[in-house]
Design an enzyme around this catalytic site. Structure first.
Site, PDB file in Angstrom:
ATOM      1  N   GLU C 127      12.313   8.750  -7.422  1.00 19.91           N
ATOM      2  CA  GLU C 127      12.823   9.965  -8.052  1.00 19.91           C
ATOM      3  C   GLU C 127      12.189  10.083  -9.425  1.00 19.91           C
ATOM      4  O   GLU C 127      11.626   9.117  -9.936  1.00 19.91           O
ATOM      5  CB  GLU C 127      14.349   9.881  -8.189  1.00 19.91           C
ATOM      6  CG  GLU C 127      15.041   9.830  -6.847  1.00 19.91           C
ATOM      7  CD  GLU C 127      16.546  10.000  -6.957  1.00 19.91           C
ATOM      8  OE1 GLU C 127      17.060  10.011  -8.102  1.00 19.91           O
ATOM      9  OE2 GLU C 127      17.176  10.121  -5.901  1.00 19.91           O
ATOM     10  N   GLY C 131      11.940   5.129 -10.249  1.00 17.88           N
ATOM     11  CA  GLY C 131      10.765   4.677  -9.536  1.00 17.88           C
ATOM     12  C   GLY C 131      10.998   3.249  -9.110  1.00 17.88           C
ATOM     13  O   GLY C 131      11.549   2.978  -8.041  1.00 17.88           O
ATOM     14  N   SER C 132      10.631   2.356  -9.992  1.00 23.14           N
ATOM     15  CA  SER C 132      10.838   0.942  -9.693  1.00 23.14           C
ATOM     16  C   SER C 132      12.322   0.580  -9.627  1.00 23.14           C
ATOM     17  O   SER C 132      12.732  -0.271  -8.851  1.00 23.14           O
ATOM     18  CB  SER C 132      10.155   0.088 -10.754  1.00 23.14           C
ATOM     19  OG  SER C 132       8.761   0.224 -10.646  1.00 23.14           O
ATOM     20  N   ILE C 157       5.982  11.536  -2.982  1.00 21.16           N
ATOM     21  CA  ILE C 157       6.262  11.180  -1.589  1.00 21.16           C
ATOM     22  C   ILE C 157       4.985  11.293  -0.752  1.00 21.16           C
ATOM     23  O   ILE C 157       4.443  12.381  -0.556  1.00 21.16           O
ATOM     24  CB  ILE C 157       7.383  12.080  -0.999  1.00 21.16           C
ATOM     25  CG1 ILE C 157       8.657  11.968  -1.859  1.00 21.16           C
ATOM     26  CG2 ILE C 157       7.648  11.693   0.450  1.00 21.16           C
ATOM     27  CD1 ILE C 157       9.172  10.547  -2.084  1.00 21.16           C
ATOM     28  N   ILE C 337     -21.687  -4.079 -10.672  1.00 18.80           N
ATOM     29  CA  ILE C 337     -22.883  -4.567  -9.960  1.00 18.80           C
ATOM     30  C   ILE C 337     -23.775  -3.392  -9.555  1.00 18.80           C
ATOM     31  O   ILE C 337     -24.990  -3.459  -9.639  1.00 18.80           O
ATOM     32  CB  ILE C 337     -22.471  -5.404  -8.716  1.00 18.80           C
ATOM     33  CG1 ILE C 337     -21.920  -6.761  -9.168  1.00 18.80           C
ATOM     34  CG2 ILE C 337     -23.648  -5.590  -7.751  1.00 18.80           C
ATOM     35  CD1 ILE C 337     -21.362  -7.615  -8.042  1.00 18.80           C
ATOM     36  N   GLY C 339     -24.059  -0.692 -11.119  1.00 16.80           N
ATOM     37  CA  GLY C 339     -24.593  -0.029 -12.310  1.00 16.80           C
ATOM     38  C   GLY C 339     -24.401   1.480 -12.241  1.00 16.80           C
ATOM     39  O   GLY C 339     -23.341   1.955 -11.818  1.00 16.80           O
ATOM     40  N   GLU C 363       4.949   1.184  -3.982  1.00 15.17           N
ATOM     41  CA  GLU C 363       5.767   0.232  -3.210  1.00 15.17           C
ATOM     42  C   GLU C 363       6.046  -1.042  -4.010  1.00 15.17           C
ATOM     43  O   GLU C 363       5.935  -2.160  -3.516  1.00 15.17           O
ATOM     44  CB  GLU C 363       5.133  -0.044  -1.841  1.00 15.17           C
ATOM     45  CG  GLU C 363       5.156   1.227  -0.984  1.00 15.17           C
ATOM     46  CD  GLU C 363       4.958   1.006   0.491  1.00 15.17           C
ATOM     47  OE1 GLU C 363       5.303  -0.083   0.991  1.00 15.17           O
ATOM     48  OE2 GLU C 363       4.485   1.950   1.152  1.00 15.17           O
ATOM     49  N   THR C 365       5.591  -2.043  -8.306  1.00 16.17           N
ATOM     50  CA  THR C 365       4.477  -2.339  -9.197  1.00 16.17           C
ATOM     51  C   THR C 365       4.210  -3.846  -9.215  1.00 16.17           C
ATOM     52  O   THR C 365       5.046  -4.641  -8.764  1.00 16.17           O
ATOM     53  CB  THR C 365       4.795  -1.912 -10.637  1.00 16.17           C
ATOM     54  OG1 THR C 365       5.953  -2.644 -11.048  1.00 16.17           O
ATOM     55  CG2 THR C 365       5.067  -0.405 -10.741  1.00 16.17           C
TER      56      THR C 365
END
Lengths: 319, 249, 381
Positions: C127, C131-132, C157, C337, C339, C363, C365
């Site tokens: 929401e 969140g978490s 969502i 790598i 570049g 899903e 942190t």
């Protein structure tokens, strides 16, 4: 004992590949100290047959009927002459027809078969040939251990040698048996150089950006008398027909000169062109793997390079 | 009619080829094995045909000549949609011995349409299909680029030099197929993967047969000399090189 | 101990790889650039059985184990994580949730089409202000006797617009805190649902992320999963499995970026030799390989525990944390790598880097995963 070479006329004429096969047969026959027979199926003018003498043909058998191609029927005709002439080496082109006939012929003659061999045998006793395997990733030396051998020769691997024989020509009826397959229709692409026979191929990849950009490529091909080809993504996208796809699962080609335009050079594509004598690559990415397979390279955008190439080759051809 | 698809078990086409010391054998350690790409297209087309012609095609059987290590490849063919599989328990030697083993199994099958890829991506010998047809004394059509069953008849398009031909053939026949018969090989669904285990995989003993060719030596092809770069503003240089140095135009 | 995969597992891995490398790769850059939903691929993957991989065949699923799911997620994510997140949400959150906690009627009605992939599911937990911290749900599901009245807004969502079935977490008894939360199965076409605009994201741009607003949406009582107040536990349980999916996604991003780096390092030359022969690059690739191997082992361990019916929350948190961090590091170094080429879209690695960032966020942190792991060790519950 003799050497029998089967060559295919197209519309009554022979192509360079046939001359290479005759030259090859001549050299094998002379190494084995045997007679060379050239077998031609189809109506061909006397002068055209005589011209094979330049490449060492001494004896020509011409089945002068236009017989529709069928694997079994042609196998029957060729095997009959092979037996009659006591051939112990039978050579065919590694063409669509050669590939279709050779395996059947080998079984019928009880012969060992080596397909797509490169150049002359490395040795005659034992009979050892060179060829490629793993789609060009490795070279193989192979011994054919049977008395009779059937070979298909890769194009442009043995070269043409000049002679001045005046061939003896035998015209014969085939007694061909009826075929089990029936041809419903035949469609021939006219006015185009065929990929399998082309000396020069102009090929385009994803770097061409879209089917609408093929015009200048076709123009270049026309100027050079070349066939057109493409990479797999191009045929998968439907930009070009599938029969133009060159690569591992498409056609394997062996021209003298191959132009790779906007082709990055995936390993599968390289497998299809590794037998080309000279490769010219044009790509905007200087790191594209195609440059490690190419002899000559141009880094640049095709939109600007291709028209310049077309112009320059046009001038060259005109001069 | 039953369709038989001959399957060759080959190293993944991106494999770097290495040799065992002495260069007489390929070193297959760590190689990922796949269904020969042309055989996979043949199988894909066979399944499409069976889905569209339930009445005409009873069964699709995949068949290979190989030892037990070829079974994952057969199982994958079953997962893709073949109904059953046959493995002739013989290590493949050359095209001839492979064709002999296949012919031994297939000679009793009279109502069979046999499909074989034009070549295998390992030894590229373009041989097994034609040899098999000759051993069976059956018609063969090579370079087949499309296959249909129309009113019970087998209708194929084959590539010929400079064009194509539409042909009808009888049963049994061997069709030697190339790209075009299908374009993209079918990926097995998970349901297919689960049912593959329960589908019959028959192992049959081979018959005695002697190879006719043998490999003496492998070698890596010579590296191409480095590419000569040409300024895009100077196409004349390229033409000059192709003309004078390479002598190809 | 056995580190061998079964023949089926290998076949599934190969099937996923073939699909990804042959089909999914086409236009992936285009889809990313213009945020185009991969509907054709979702349909094809559904037909192959990838949308309900672990659901029992009894409910039209493929009946595969979690190990197979990890292998498939890795292969799909190497090429397109936007597609694999659609797959992950449907498989490990929505299908899993209904199959394990739903009633027989709910399974018949909702699980079957989801497992066949005819409908896609969405999991509505986050929401604007939750969140978490999933306990502070503002969305309410008011008990109206034979139905719930749903009001509130859900954010970020995945499958928000394309989903046919929502699993909505909402508060029924605010006084009971997280024990008052319920989970409801909600039909997407119920009256009172509106979907916000497509979120314009940094990565995973072709997955379909929206906010979803509920205004007096009536949800039948029989659509509640579990007992009254089971919602929070449901969310936590389901997310434990969801983390395996996202961990496997991060693993795919990591191994995909590594494979591209290896290929590039062998082709690209600098100062006359392939850059792979420069130790600074070679060592980076060695470190990538170590991280990929570790991430893969952690993912497979969590999957194995789940398949064995053993607790796997701790293992899946560790797998998710580690794989996400590895993906971020490896994709960033892959760009380095490559570049200048790495910074343009054509070479894919910049996209993998943008996608990897999200695996550290959604899903749970990376910080939340550390909370889960430390609480387990410190016995804080």
């Amino acid at each position: 004992m003799s050497v029998l070479v089967y060559i295919e006329p197209r519309e009554g004429k022979f192509k360079k590949y046939s001359f290479e096969l005759v030259s090859y047969g001549q050299r094998v026959a002379s190494a084995l100290d045997q007679l060379l027979h050239i077998l031609v199926i189809g109506k061909v003018a006397r002068e055209e047959l005589n011209s094979l003498g330049q490449y060492g043909a001494t004896n020509i058998i011409n089945v002068s009927e236009d017989i529709p191609f069928d694997d079994q029927v042609f196998t029957g005709i060729i095997s009959n002459f092979a037996k009659q002439k006591e051939a112990n080496v039978v050579v065919l082109a590694h063409s669509l027809t050669g590939r279709a006939i050779a395996p059947r012929l080998a079984i019928r003659l009880g012969a060992g078969l080596s397909t797509a061999v490169n150049g002359l045998p490395a040795s005659y006793k034992p009979f050892i040939v060179n060829k490629k395997a793993f789609s060009g990733k490795t070279l193989v030396q192979q011994e054919i251990t049977t008395e009779v051998k059937v070979l298909t020769l890769s194009q442009n691997t043995a070269g043409i040698t000049e002679h001045s024989a005046s061939p003896v020509i035998e015209e014969i009826n085939s007694d061909a048996v009826a075929s089990a397959t029936k041809v419903v229709s035949t469609e021939v692409i006219t006015g185009k150089v065929l990929l399998n026979e082309a000396e020069i191929i102009v090929s385009g990849g994803r770097g061409m950006r879209g089917p609408e950009n093929w015009k200048p490529l076709e123009e270049l091909a026309q100027i050079l008398g070349a066939a057109t080809a493409c990479s797999r993504p191009v045929s998968d996208e439907g930009w070009r027909p599938h029969h133009e796809h060159v690569g591992q699962t498409g056609k394997v080609v062996a021209p003298s000169l191959y132009f790779a335009l906007g082709i990055s050079g995936a390993i599968q594509h390289l497998a299809g062109i590794s037998s080309s004598k000279v490769i010219v690559a044009v790509n905007k990415d200087p790191e594209a793997p195609i440059f490690s397979a190419a002899d000559y390279g141009i880094v640049g955008d095709l939109q600007s390079v291709l028209p310049k190439m077309t112009e320059a080759f046009r001038k060259f051809k005109a001069s | 009619m039953n369709i038989f698809v001959c399957i060759s078990n080959v190293p993944d086409t991106t494999t770097r080829i290495k040799y065992k010391p002495g260069n007489k054998e390929v070193d297959y350690t760590g190689v990922q094995w796949i269904i020969n790409p042309w055989d996979e297209l043949a199988l894909t087309r066979a399944i499409e045909l069976k889905e569209a012609n339930q009445a005409a095609i009873q069964k699709i059987t995949v068949i290979t000549v190989g030892k037990a290590d070829a079974e994952p490849t057969l199982r994958k063919a079953l997962a893709i949609g073949a109904d059953d599989a046959i493995r002739v328990d013989v290590a493949p030697e050359d095209a001839y011995t492979t064709a002999v083993q296949l012919a031994e199994v297939l000679k009793s099958e009279k109502d069979a349409l046999i499909l074989s890829g034009v070549e295998s991506s390992d030894f590229n010998s373009w041989s097994v299909g034609g040899m098999l047809a000759e051993l069976l004394d059956a018609p063969s059509v090579s370079a087949v680029s499309s296959l249909n069953i129309e009113a019970g008849n087998v209708v194929v398009t084959r590539e010929i030099e400079g064009g194509k031909q539409t042909i009808t053939t009888t049963i049994p026949s061997v069709l030697i197929v190339q790209k075009g018969i299908a374009i993209i090989p079918r990926i097995p669904s998970m349901r297919g993967i689960m049912t593959a285990r329960t589908k019959p995989l028959k192992v049959v003993q081979g018959i005695a047969s002697q190879p006719m060719v043998k490999v003496l030596d492998y070698q890596a092809p010579a590296q191409k000399s480095s590419c000569r770069m040409i300024d895009p503003e100077n196409i004349e240089e390229l033409i000059d090189l192709l003309h004078r140095e390479a002598r190809v135009i | 101990m056995n580190f061998e995969f079964t023949e089926e597992q290998l076949m599934i891995q190969q099937a996923a790889r073939d699909y990804a490398q042959r089909e999914l790769i086409q236009d992936v850059i285009e889809r990313d650039t213009h945020s185009i939903y991969p509907s054709k691929h979702v349909k094809a993957l559904a037909e192959l059985g990838f949308m309900g991989m672990m659901v029992s065949p009894e409910y039209d699923g493929s009946g595969m184990d979690t190990i197979s799911y990890v292998l498939a997620m890795e292969e799909i994510s190497k090429i397109d994580a936007s597609t694999s997140v659609i797959m992950s949400v449907n498989n490990s959150l929505v299908c899993y949730g209904i199959e394990h906690f739903g009633t027989e009627e709910q399974k018949q009605k909702y699980l079957r089409p989801l497992a066949r992939g005819e409908k896609i599911g969405a999991f509505l937990l986050s929401e604007p202000e939750a969140g978490s911290d999933a306990t502070s749900q503002r969305t309410t599901a008011e008990d109206k006797g034979d139905y719930y009245l749903l009001n509130g807004t859900k954010n970020w969502i995945t499958n928000g617009n394309t989903a046919g079935t929502y699993l909505v977490i909402a508060q029924t008894h605010p006084e009971k805190g997280h024990k008052g939360i319920n989970v409801l199965i909600v039909d997407r076409d119920s009256a009172g649902i509106s979907v916000g605009p497509h979120e314009d994201k940094m990565g995973m741009r072709s997955s379909d992320t929206h906010s979803v607003m509920f205004t007096d949406v009536k949800v039948p009582k029989e659509n509640r999963i579990g007992e009254d107040g089971f919602g929070f536990k449901f969310a936590m349980k389901t997310l434990e499995g969801g983390r395996i999916g996202i961990a496997a996604q991060a693993l795919g991003l990591a191994s995909g970026a590594m494979e591209r780096s290896i290929k590039y390092a062998q082709e690209r030359k600098a100062f006359g030799i392939e850059i792979a022969k420069h130790q600074s690059v070679a060592f980076k690739i060695a470190e990538m390989a170590i991280k990929v191997e570790n991430a893969r082992n952690l993912c497979l361990k969590a999957a194995w525990l789940k398949d064995q019916g053993k607790p796997y929350g701790y293992a899946s948190a560790m797998a998710k944390y580690y794989a996400a961090e590895a993906a971020m590091w490896i994709t960033t170094e892959a760009v380095q790598i490559h570049g200048g080429y790495g910074y343009v879209k054509e070479y894919h690695v910049e996209r993998l880097m943008r996608e990897a960032k999200l695996t550290q966020i959604y899903e749970g942190t990376s910080e939340i995963q550390k909370i889960v792991i430390s609480r387990e060790l410190l016995h804080i519950h």
